[in-house]
Design a protein around this motif. Structure first.
Motif, PDB file in Angstrom:
ATOM      1  N   GLY A  64       1.584 -62.223 -10.578  1.00 11.42           N
ATOM      2  CA  GLY A  64       0.761 -62.418  -9.393  1.00 11.42           C
ATOM      3  C   GLY A  64       0.693 -63.851  -8.917  1.00 11.42           C
ATOM      4  N   GLN A 121       4.949 -54.793  -8.243  1.00 17.27           N
ATOM      5  CA  GLN A 121       3.615 -54.432  -7.763  1.00 17.27           C
ATOM      6  C   GLN A 121       2.628 -55.574  -7.974  1.00 17.27           C
ATOM      7  N   GLU A 122       2.643 -56.164  -9.150  1.00 12.50           N
ATOM      8  CA  GLU A 122       1.699 -57.248  -9.431  1.00 12.50           C
ATOM      9  C   GLU A 122       2.031 -58.502  -8.631  1.00 12.50           C
ATOM     10  N   ASP A 179       3.440 -58.573  -5.709  1.00 13.04           N
ATOM     11  CA  ASP A 179       3.020 -58.293  -4.334  1.00 13.04           C
ATOM     12  C   ASP A 179       1.503 -58.392  -4.185  1.00 13.04           C
ATOM     13  N   GLN A 180       0.770 -57.789  -5.099  1.00 15.18           N
ATOM     14  CA  GLN A 180      -0.690 -57.827  -5.015  1.00 15.18           C
ATOM     15  C   GLN A 180      -1.208 -59.264  -5.025  1.00 15.18           C
ATOM     16  N   GLU A 238      -0.153 -60.967  -1.627  1.00  8.03           N
ATOM     17  CA  GLU A 238      -0.958 -60.532  -0.483  1.00  8.03           C
ATOM     18  C   GLU A 238      -2.367 -61.121  -0.547  1.00  8.03           C
ATOM     19  N   SER A 253       2.549 -53.891   4.931  1.00  6.08           N
ATOM     20  CA  SER A 253       2.663 -53.835   3.474  1.00  6.08           C
ATOM     21  C   SER A 253       3.110 -52.439   3.085  1.00  6.08           C
TER      22      SER A 253
END
Length: 395
Positions: free
Chosen positions: A146, A175-176, A178-179, A182, A195
């Motif tokens: 992240g 996923q991490e 991107d989270q 964002e 997204s």
């Protein structure tokens, strides 16, 4: 010495006897979807072994021991990492491990290592979930996934980018990353206009690009892996979807990215964990630039952060063995937990109680004339070119 020996297939052997050898296991992605990244990690581990052995071996308790890395191909599949790690522990007697590439694979392999109380250092994935299980035997040379995009977004903000589209694969790392990206973007004044998630390994992302084009995003940020990053650039050109900036978590740092895309790679940004321009050094590899020169001499290509972080993980294992005065897995685990702040050729960082790290400075690269050029942090920001990117019709 406890933990010493010489077993397994696809291994690098030495002339030393088993009693004079420390064996370390490493499941790796020699084949499959992650083979490009897997080779960089494999070579990063191997370079550390070769340098240490050329120096006469790792000095432990006044005696030198040759390093013997044992690699077994996981075919890029996490389930294979479970079975291979189990096999290497219970059948081959290996008690020290460097991880496979990619967060899902590390997650799987470390589950087995933990059950046998065998230390493993992760090089190739920084998903936070790996370190949220209360495990005591998993450590890392990588920051959390992240955190990867903060530097990229800082650079983009300084170049007038206001609207951003995020596109990510559905694997744990992506996923991490991107989270985290964002969340950072929103908290730093960007407008996240799109997204979406796609299946890892997807070969057609045209529908997502069509939707992004309708949103008129200034920048595209992709969090996935090498093949997907290449595909996004190719399809964006084919569809004439233009951005002021394009950035990826994986891909641009790897020499194969520019080789594959040619002039279409020009100006693309890559999140990185290391570059040879950074002002760090250690006693094994020397400076970051000297590491890069040694890697190229050994493997015929430039290293990227995947290779460098793998070498750093291997170096951490060596430091822990030396601190423990033994290759006994429990003693090495305790030594890893007690390393504190480490200063290596890839930077300075502190090992946290859960095995993760903090404090590593994360650079950004840009493809210029077919090469990865460091463009962040300062003073490297003076190297930035072509943001905004010219439209495809004028490249």
């Amino acid at each position: 010495m406890a933990g010493c020996g010489s077993q397994g297939a696809k291994q690098n052997t030495s002339n030393a006897s088993a009693a004079d050898t420390i064996t370390i296991g490493a499941p790796d992605a020699a084949t499959g979807a992650l083979a490009n990244e897997g080779k960089l990690v494999h070579d990063g581990y191997t370079l550390w072994q070769d340098v240490v052995n050329k120096q006469g071996g790792l000095l432990v308790g006044g005696k030198r021991y040759k390093i013997n890395l044992v690699f077994k191909d996981d075919q890029s599949k996490p389930d294979n990492d479970k079975s291979l790690t189990e096999q290497m522990i219970t059948q081959d007697g290996i008690k020290l491990f460097l991880s496979p590439y990619a967060s899902p694979n590390i997650f799987a392999a470390s589950t087995v290592a933990e059950s046998h109380k065998v230390p493993m250092i992760a090089a190739g994935g920084g998903a936070k979930k790996i370190f949220e299980r209360g495990y005591k035997y998993i450590f890392s040379s990588y920051p959390y996934s992240g955190e990867y995009l903060g530097s990229v977004l800082d650079l983009l903000k300084g170049r007038g980018i206001k609207t951003v589209a995020f596109l990510h694969a559905d694997d744990l790392f992506s996923q991490e990353a991107d989270q985290g990206g964002e969340a950072y973007a929103k908290s730093h004044g960007f407008d996240v206009v799109y997204s979406a998630q796609y299946p890892s390994g997807a070969t057609d992302l045209s529908s997502q690009l069509t939707q992004i084009a309708q949103k008129k995003a200034d920048a595209l940020i992709g969090t996935g892996h090498f093949e997907e990053a290449v595909q996004l650039v190719k399809q964006a050109k084919q569809m004439n979807v233009n951005f002021k900036a394009m950035a990826f978590t994986v891909g641009p740092t790897m020499p194969a990215f520019a080789q594959n895309l040619g002039k279409d790679a020009e100006g693309v940004l890559g999140a990185s964990l290391w570059t040879p321009d950074l002002p760090y050094k250690d006693d094994v590899f020397g400076t970051a630039a000297q590491y890069a020169a040694l890697y190229k001499q050994s493997f015929g290509t430039e290293p990227d952060y995947h290779a460098a972080m793998a070498s750093a993980a291997a170096e951490m294992m060596g430091l822990a063995i030396q601190k423990a005065g033994s290759a006994d897995p429990q003693k090495v685990r305790d030594a890893l937990a007690g390393l504190g702040t480490v200063h290596l050729f890839d930077g300075s960082f502190t090992i946290e109680p859960n095995g993760s790290i903090k404090g590593l400075v994360l650079p950004v690269i840009q493809i210029q004339n077919g090469k990865a050029v460091t463009v962040w942090p300062a003073p490297f920001d003076k190297n930035i070119k072509d943001i905004p990117l010219p439209p495809w019709s004028k490249r």
